[in-house]
Design an enzyme around this catalytic site. Structure first.
Site, PDB file in Angstrom:
ATOM      1  CG  ASP A 111       4.692  -1.229   2.658  1.00  0.00           C
ATOM      2  OD1 ASP A 111       4.503  -0.432   3.599  1.00  0.00           O
ATOM      3  OD2 ASP A 111       4.914  -0.833   1.497  1.00  0.00           O
ATOM      4  CB  SER A 112       0.619   0.647   2.946  1.00  0.00           C
ATOM      5  OG  SER A 112       1.803   1.247   2.448  1.00  0.00           O
ATOM      6  CB  THR A 118       2.800   4.550   7.641  1.00  0.00           C
ATOM      7  OG1 THR A 118       3.401   5.328   6.608  1.00  0.00           O
ATOM      8  CG2 THR A 118       1.518   5.190   8.101  1.00  0.00           C
ATOM      9  CD  GLU A 152       2.682   2.325  -4.712  1.00  0.00           C
ATOM     10  OE1 GLU A 152       1.845   1.777  -5.439  1.00  0.00           O
ATOM     11  OE2 GLU A 152       3.296   1.744  -3.787  1.00  0.00           O
ATOM     12  CB  CYS A 158       8.618   6.199   3.730  1.00  0.00           C
ATOM     13  SG  CYS A 158       7.482   5.473   2.529  1.00  0.00           S
ATOM     14  CB  THR A 159       9.655   0.538   3.218  1.00  0.00           C
ATOM     15  OG1 THR A 159       8.223   0.536   3.127  1.00  0.00           O
ATOM     16  CG2 THR A 159      10.072   0.220   4.639  1.00  0.00           C
ATOM     17  CG  HIS A 160       6.831   3.490  -1.190  1.00  0.00           C
ATOM     18  ND1 HIS A 160       6.146   2.881  -0.173  1.00  0.00           N
ATOM     19  CD2 HIS A 160       6.132   3.234  -2.329  1.00  0.00           C
ATOM     20  CE1 HIS A 160       5.060   2.291  -0.672  1.00  0.00           C
ATOM     21  NE2 HIS A 160       5.026   2.491  -1.984  1.00  0.00           N
ATOM     22  CB  CYS A 193       4.681  -0.279   6.616  1.00  0.00           C
ATOM     23  SG  CYS A 193       3.602   1.128   6.358  1.00  0.00           S
ATOM     24  CE1 TYR A 205      -2.819   0.187   4.281  1.00  0.00           C
ATOM     25  CE2 TYR A 205      -1.435  -0.370   6.154  1.00  0.00           C
ATOM     26  CZ  TYR A 205      -2.327  -0.754   5.176  1.00  0.00           C
ATOM     27  OH  TYR A 205      -2.730  -2.063   5.104  1.00  0.00           O
ATOM     28  N   GLY A 206      -0.207   6.325   4.700  1.00  0.00           N
ATOM     29  CA  GLY A 206       0.456   7.453   5.360  1.00  0.00           C
ATOM     30  C   GLY A 206      -0.306   8.751   5.415  1.00  0.00           C
TER      31      GLY A 206
HETATM   32  N1  DGL Z   1       5.926   2.007   2.645  1.00  0.00           N
HETATM   33  C1  DGL Z   1       5.044   2.789   3.470  1.00  0.00           C
HETATM   34  C2  DGL Z   1       5.833   3.438   4.590  1.00  0.00           C
HETATM   35  O1  DGL Z   1       6.953   2.988   4.820  1.00  0.00           O
HETATM   36  C3  DGL Z   1       4.288   3.595   2.523  1.00  0.00           C
HETATM   37  C4  DGL Z   1       3.491   4.654   2.879  1.00  0.00           C
HETATM   38  C5  DGL Z   1       2.046   4.739   2.675  1.00  0.00           C
HETATM   39  O2  DGL Z   1       1.338   3.756   2.526  1.00  0.00           O
HETATM   40  O3  DGL Z   1       1.634   5.883   2.711  1.00  0.00           O
HETATM   41  O4  DGL Z   1       5.423   4.324   5.278  1.00  0.00           O
END
Ligand code: DGL
Length: 279
Positions: free
Chosen positions: A10-11, A75, A152, A186-188, A73, A42-43
Site C-alpha cells: 500500500d502507499s 488508488t 494517518e 480506500c484501505t484506510h 491500495c 498516492y491518492g
Molecule cells: N490506502 C490507500 C488507498 O486505498 C491510501 C491512499 C493514498 O495513499 O492516498 O487508496
C-alpha cells in the site's frame, strides 16, 4: 512455492487493514508487507506518478518471492484497472474487482455508493467495474481527500467532531441518492467505519475493500491449490520506506493488535532499482 509469502503493499499503513483480515482468515500464511510511508499519500498524485510507484512496489514485492501479490491500495488498484490479473508470472489482485463483485451481489435497490481518494474516484474504475458486472446498477462516487490524513494522524473515533464533520461533508451527496451499499474504496477507511456507519444508518451495508481483497486471496489460493501446508501460525514481515519507529508506533492501530513481526527499512533508491531490474 506454496510456502512462499503473500505479498501485500500500500502507499502507507492502510493496507494493514487487509493484512489484519488475511491473518484472521489465512492464519498459517506468511505475509510480506510493504508500506510506502515516505511517499504517502498516492491518492492526490497524477496517474503517471501512481503508475511509476506501483511498478516499483510490485517489483520490490516480487523480489521477496511472493506467491500472490495484493495491491491493498484502492488508488493503485483503480489506476491499474480490474483487468490486471498477473504481475509477470505471479498472480496479482487489487481491491477493485473483488469489492465490485460483492457490491453487485448484495445491493437490493440497485444503488451503490463508492468513496475513495481523488485518484480512485477520478479514474472512474469502480463505475466501470460495477457496470461491467451489472449494467442496471447506478453508482454514485465521491472523493474524500481528508480521510487519509485524518486516519494517518489518529483521528478515527466515531464521536470525534472533526471526523463527524468530514464524514457528513463527504457522505451527504451519497446519502441523498438512497444507496443501500457503500464501498469503502480506500484501505484506510475501515479505520473510520463506525463514524461512516453511524451517519449512513443501519440500512446501508458497508463493504471494506480490504476485507474483500483478503477473501478473494483465500478463494484464489484455494482454487489454484496454493495454500500453505504449514500447521503453525505464519509470520508477518514488514518493509517501510520511512522510519521503522514511526511504522511500529502507528501500525498496531491498523492491525488491532501488536504487529507481531520484524520491520525493515527500504530506501527509495532500492525501490527505483527494483523497477529497473525486475525479478
Ligand atoms: N490506502 C490507500 C488507498 O486505498 C491510501 C491512499 C493514498 O495513499 O492516498 O487508496
Amino acid at each position: 512455492m506454496n510456502e512462499c509469502a503473500i505479498g501485500v503493499f500500500d502507499s502507507g499503513l492502510g493496507g494493514l487493514t487487509c493484512v489484519k483480515e488475511l491473518n484472521r482468515i489465512l492464519p498459517n500464511e506468511n505475509i510480506v508487507y510493504f508500506g510506502d510511508t515516505a511517499r504517502v499519500p498516492y491518492g492526490t498524485r497524477s496517474r503517471e506518478t501512481i503508475m511509476e510507484y506501483a511498478e516499483q512496489d510490485i517489483n520490490f514485492i516480487k523480489k521477496h518471492n511472493a506467491k500472490l501479490i495484493i495491491a491493498a491500495c484502492g488508488t493503485v488498484s483503480s489506476v491499474l484497472g480490474a483487468d490486471k490479473k498477473n504481475a509477470g508470472n505471479i498472480p496479482f489482485t487489487g481491491v477493485l474487482l473483488p469489492t465490485a463483485q460483492t457490491a453487485c451481489k448484495i445491493t437490493k435497490n440497485g444503488r451503490i455508493g463508492v468513496i475513495g481518494t481523488p485518484a480512485t474516484i477520478n479514474s472512474g474504475a469502480y463505475v466501470k467495474a460495477i457496470k461491467n458486472i451489472r449494467p442496471d446498477v447506478s453508482v454514485t462516487g465521491n472523493a474524500c481527500p481528508l480521510f487519509v490524513p485524518l486516519v494517518e494522524y489518529g483521528f478515527t473515533g466515531k464521536d470525534d467532531p472533526i471526523v463527524k464533520l468530514a464524514v457528513e461533508k463527504y457522505l451527504a451527496p451519497i446519502k441523498a441518492c438512497d444507496v443501500d451499499v457503500l464501498i469503502l474504496g480506500c484501505t484506510h477507511y475501515p479505520m473510520i467505519k463506525d463514524a461512516i456507519s453511524e451517519y449512513m444508518g443501519s440500512s446501508v451495508s458497508l463493504i471494506s475493500s480490504s476485507g474483500e481483497a483478503a477473501k478473494y486471496a483465500l478463494a484464489l489460493l484455494t482454487e489454484k491449490n496454493m495454500l500453505s501446508g504449514r500447521s503453525e501460525t505464519g509470520k508477518n514481515v514488514y518493509y517501510t520506506s520511512d522510519s521503522i519507529e514511526l511504522f511500529e508506533e502507528n501500525a498496531h492501530a491498523f492491525l488491532g493488535d501488536t504487529i507481531g513481526g520484524e520491520v525493515h527499512k527500504v530506501g527509495i533508491d532500492e525501490l527505483i532499482s527494483a523497477a529497473q531490474d525486475p525479478a
